[in-house]
Design an enzyme around this catalytic site. Structure first.
Site, PDB file in Angstrom:
ATOM      1  N   ARG A  27      11.862  -6.190   5.208  1.00 36.83           N
ATOM      2  CA  ARG A  27      11.872  -4.736   5.429  1.00 36.83           C
ATOM      3  C   ARG A  27      12.489  -4.413   6.788  1.00 36.83           C
ATOM      4  O   ARG A  27      13.294  -3.495   6.895  1.00 36.83           O
ATOM      5  CB  ARG A  27      10.440  -4.195   5.361  1.00 36.83           C
ATOM      6  CG  ARG A  27      10.368  -2.703   5.590  1.00 36.83           C
ATOM      7  CD  ARG A  27       8.991  -2.139   5.339  1.00 36.83           C
ATOM      8  NE  ARG A  27       8.029  -2.633   6.330  1.00 36.83           N
ATOM      9  CZ  ARG A  27       6.747  -2.283   6.351  1.00 36.83           C
ATOM     10  NH1 ARG A  27       6.285  -1.462   5.423  1.00 36.83           N
ATOM     11  NH2 ARG A  27       5.941  -2.753   7.271  1.00 36.83           N
ATOM     12  N   LYS A  69       0.835  -1.208   0.000  1.00 41.60           N
ATOM     13  CA  LYS A  69       0.000   0.000   0.000  1.00 41.60           C
ATOM     14  C   LYS A  69       0.869   1.257   0.000  1.00 41.60           C
ATOM     15  O   LYS A  69       0.665   2.152  -0.817  1.00 41.60           O
ATOM     16  CB  LYS A  69      -0.893   0.049   1.258  1.00 41.60           C
ATOM     17  CG  LYS A  69      -1.826  -1.135   1.420  1.00 41.60           C
ATOM     18  CD  LYS A  69      -2.746  -0.966   2.620  1.00 41.60           C
ATOM     19  CE  LYS A  69      -2.014  -0.918   3.954  1.00 41.60           C
ATOM     20  NZ  LYS A  69      -1.471  -2.216   4.396  1.00 41.60           N
ATOM     21  N   ARG A 113      11.217  -3.117   9.722  1.00 36.35           N
ATOM     22  CA  ARG A 113      10.852  -1.959  10.533  1.00 36.35           C
ATOM     23  C   ARG A 113      10.675  -2.414  11.981  1.00 36.35           C
ATOM     24  O   ARG A 113      10.607  -3.624  12.235  1.00 36.35           O
ATOM     25  CB  ARG A 113       9.528  -1.407   9.974  1.00 36.35           C
ATOM     26  CG  ARG A 113       9.288   0.054  10.202  1.00 36.35           C
ATOM     27  CD  ARG A 113       8.090   0.529   9.420  1.00 36.35           C
ATOM     28  NE  ARG A 113       6.856  -0.133   9.841  1.00 36.35           N
ATOM     29  CZ  ARG A 113       5.721  -0.112   9.138  1.00 36.35           C
ATOM     30  NH1 ARG A 113       5.666   0.533   7.996  1.00 36.35           N
ATOM     31  NH2 ARG A 113       4.650  -0.738   9.580  1.00 36.35           N
ATOM     32  N   ARG A 146      -9.412   1.314   8.384  1.00 36.61           N
ATOM     33  CA  ARG A 146      -8.914  -0.024   8.700  1.00 36.61           C
ATOM     34  C   ARG A 146      -9.939  -0.856   9.455  1.00 36.61           C
ATOM     35  O   ARG A 146      -9.634  -1.981   9.830  1.00 36.61           O
ATOM     36  CB  ARG A 146      -7.659   0.106   9.563  1.00 36.61           C
ATOM     37  CG  ARG A 146      -6.385  -0.387   8.874  1.00 36.61           C
ATOM     38  CD  ARG A 146      -5.253  -0.241   9.860  1.00 36.61           C
ATOM     39  NE  ARG A 146      -4.049  -0.898   9.473  1.00 36.61           N
ATOM     40  CZ  ARG A 146      -3.070  -0.347   8.771  1.00 36.61           C
ATOM     41  NH1 ARG A 146      -3.197   0.865   8.295  1.00 36.61           N
ATOM     42  NH2 ARG A 146      -1.963  -1.025   8.526  1.00 36.61           N
TER      43      ARG A 146
HETATM   44  P1  B4P Z   1       4.663  -1.453   2.189  1.00 34.13           P
HETATM   45  O1  B4P Z   1       4.211  -0.767   0.959  1.00 34.13           O
HETATM   46  O2  B4P Z   1       5.496  -0.633   3.122  1.00 34.13           O
HETATM   47  O3  B4P Z   1       3.467  -2.083   3.063  1.00 34.13           O
HETATM   48  P2  B4P Z   1       2.194  -1.466   3.730  1.00 34.13           P
HETATM   49  O4  B4P Z   1       1.078  -2.308   3.186  1.00 34.13           O
HETATM   50  O5  B4P Z   1       2.071   0.013   3.498  1.00 34.13           O
HETATM   51  O6  B4P Z   1       2.529  -1.675   5.317  1.00 34.13           O
HETATM   52  P3  B4P Z   1       1.788  -1.775   6.719  1.00 34.13           P
HETATM   53  O7  B4P Z   1       0.328  -2.082   6.536  1.00 34.13           O
HETATM   54  O8  B4P Z   1       2.602  -2.732   7.514  1.00 34.13           O
HETATM   55  O9  B4P Z   1       1.975  -0.417   7.473  1.00 34.13           O
HETATM   56  P4  B4P Z   1       1.151   0.813   8.072  1.00 34.13           P
HETATM   57  O10 B4P Z   1       2.182   1.851   8.143  1.00 34.13           O
HETATM   58  O11 B4P Z   1      -0.088   1.137   7.309  1.00 34.13           O
HETATM   59  O12 B4P Z   1       5.433  -2.755   1.727  1.00 34.13           O
HETATM   60  C1  B4P Z   1       6.036  -3.649   2.631  1.00 34.13           C
HETATM   61  C2  B4P Z   1       7.358  -4.185   2.082  1.00 34.13           C
HETATM   62  O13 B4P Z   1       7.140  -4.928   0.883  1.00 34.13           O
HETATM   63  C3  B4P Z   1       8.348  -3.072   1.727  1.00 34.13           C
HETATM   64  O14 B4P Z   1       9.630  -3.444   2.156  1.00 34.13           O
HETATM   65  C4  B4P Z   1       8.291  -2.989   0.211  1.00 34.13           C
HETATM   66  O15 B4P Z   1       9.505  -2.578  -0.369  1.00 34.13           O
HETATM   67  C5  B4P Z   1       7.963  -4.424  -0.169  1.00 34.13           C
HETATM   68  N1  B4P Z   1       7.160  -4.504  -1.398  1.00 34.13           N
HETATM   69  C6  B4P Z   1       6.105  -3.704  -1.724  1.00 34.13           C
HETATM   70  N2  B4P Z   1       5.605  -4.063  -2.935  1.00 34.13           N
HETATM   71  C7  B4P Z   1       6.368  -5.140  -3.376  1.00 34.13           C
HETATM   72  C8  B4P Z   1       6.340  -5.960  -4.557  1.00 34.13           C
HETATM   73  N3  B4P Z   1       5.436  -5.772  -5.550  1.00 34.13           N
HETATM   74  N4  B4P Z   1       7.254  -6.963  -4.659  1.00 34.13           N
HETATM   75  C9  B4P Z   1       8.173  -7.161  -3.672  1.00 34.13           C
HETATM   76  N5  B4P Z   1       8.248  -6.412  -2.538  1.00 34.13           N
HETATM   77  C10 B4P Z   1       7.350  -5.400  -2.382  1.00 34.13           C
HETATM   78  O16 B4P Z   1       0.651   0.383   9.561  1.00 34.13           O
HETATM   79  C11 B4P Z   1       1.529   0.199  10.674  1.00 34.13           C
HETATM   80  C12 B4P Z   1       0.748   0.222  12.025  1.00 34.13           C
HETATM   81  O17 B4P Z   1       0.176   1.543  12.245  1.00 34.13           O
HETATM   82  C13 B4P Z   1      -0.454  -0.707  12.146  1.00 34.13           C
HETATM   83  O18 B4P Z   1      -0.078  -2.028  12.545  1.00 34.13           O
HETATM   84  C14 B4P Z   1      -1.324   0.020  13.216  1.00 34.13           C
HETATM   85  O19 B4P Z   1      -0.873  -0.253  14.524  1.00 34.13           O
HETATM   86  C15 B4P Z   1      -1.089   1.491  12.939  1.00 34.13           C
HETATM   87  N6  B4P Z   1      -2.138   2.093  12.083  1.00 34.13           N
HETATM   88  C16 B4P Z   1      -1.954   2.624  10.832  1.00 34.13           C
HETATM   89  N7  B4P Z   1      -3.122   3.085  10.331  1.00 34.13           N
HETATM   90  C17 B4P Z   1      -4.073   2.855  11.277  1.00 34.13           C
HETATM   91  C18 B4P Z   1      -5.495   3.092  11.337  1.00 34.13           C
HETATM   92  N8  B4P Z   1      -6.162   3.657  10.310  1.00 34.13           N
HETATM   93  N9  B4P Z   1      -6.166   2.701  12.441  1.00 34.13           N
HETATM   94  C19 B4P Z   1      -5.534   2.134  13.469  1.00 34.13           C
HETATM   95  N10 B4P Z   1      -4.195   1.873  13.481  1.00 34.13           N
HETATM   96  C20 B4P Z   1      -3.470   2.215  12.397  1.00 34.13           C
END
Ligand code: B4P
Length: 190
Positions: A134, A13, A136, A88
């Site tokens: 990744r 995402k 993190r 979410r």
């Molecule tokens: P990302 O692109 O970073 O993944 P994400 O889906 O955005 O991450 P996530 O859901 O964990 O994080 P968020 O910050 O929203 O990709 C992940 C990895 O894969 C990267 O290393 C990337 O390079 C690799 N990748 C991507 N595409 C690829 C492909 N096609 N092929 C190979 N590799 C690939 O949430 C973090 C925390 O914040 C949650 O757990 C929660 O506690 C809180 N939070 C955030 N929003 C919230 C909300 N609305 N309500 C409540 N809590 C919330």
């Protein structure tokens, strides 16, 4: 253009929302990124959110909703946005429908039909591999498994929610980043 990115943790995402925001010239609003900034600056919100994030739980809605409203009030978000990681759960989705979109429809004659919701589909084992790579702070196996469980329980119901509203576009996220971006450009017609 108003886009919402759904999808499990690690689906890409953040990666794809940033690319599409550049292409469409609209802001990429990631609730995860905003929360991490609050954590690193040790704000009151950051101190409250940190324990939830570290354990893979959702941060409570009462902390998230004000934060999103403030961000959407900024000048760069008046002509469109990409919401990444928000909503979410169903109550956050109701908030988007009843508060955010209603306010915007009234002020700018935009209708709720302008919203597109993109679901990135990726199998669980690939998600775990990507997040472990990744590395993190919240990317260790136990927290990742909990985040996937929370996703299935609280976020996955939004797939039906937006399908029923005919706003859902599902995209196979288990491809190279460039292939996923090309598929998304087709969805948003750019
Ligand atoms: P990302 O692109 O970073 O993944 P994400 O889906 O955005 O991450 P996530 O859901 O964990 O994080 P968020 O910050 O929203 O990709 C992940 C990895 O894969 C990267 O290393 C990337 O390079 C690799 N990748 C991507 N595409 C690829 C492909 N096609 N092929 C190979 N590799 C690939 O949430 C973090 C925390 O914040 C949650 O757990 C929660 O506690 C809180 N939070 C955030 N929003 C919230 C909300 N609305 N309500 C409540 N809590 C919330």
């Amino acid at each position: 253009m108003r886009l919402i990115f759904l999808g499990p943790p690690g689906a890409g995402k953040g990666t794809q929302a940033a690319r599409l925001a550049g292409i469409c010239q609209i802001p990429h609003i990631s609730t995860g990124d905003i929360l991490r900034t609050h954590v690193s600056q040790q704000t009151d919100l950051g101190q409250k959110a940190k324990a939830y994030m570290d354990s893979g739980e959702l941060v409570p809605d009462q902390l998230i909703l004000d934060m999103v409203v403030h961000r959407l009030e900024e000048s760069d978000a008046q002509d469109g946005w990409i919401l990444d990681g928000f909503p979410r759960n169903v109550s956050q989705a109701d908030f988007v429908e009843n508060v955010v979109l209603n306010a915007e429809s009234n002020s700018e004659e935009m209708s709720q039909k302008d919203l597109r919701v993109i679901n990135l589909d990726v199998p669980d084992e690939i998600l775990v591999q990507r997040l472990l790579a990744r590395g993190r702070q919240d990317d260790h196996e136990e927290t990742i498994r909990r985040r996937l469980q929370v996703y299935r329980e609280q976020t996955a119901p939004l797939i039906d929610y937006y399908h029923e509203r005919q706003q859902l576009h599902s995209v196979d996220g288990n491809r190279s980043m460039d292939e996923v971006t090309e598929a998304l450009k087709t969805v948003v017609s750019v």
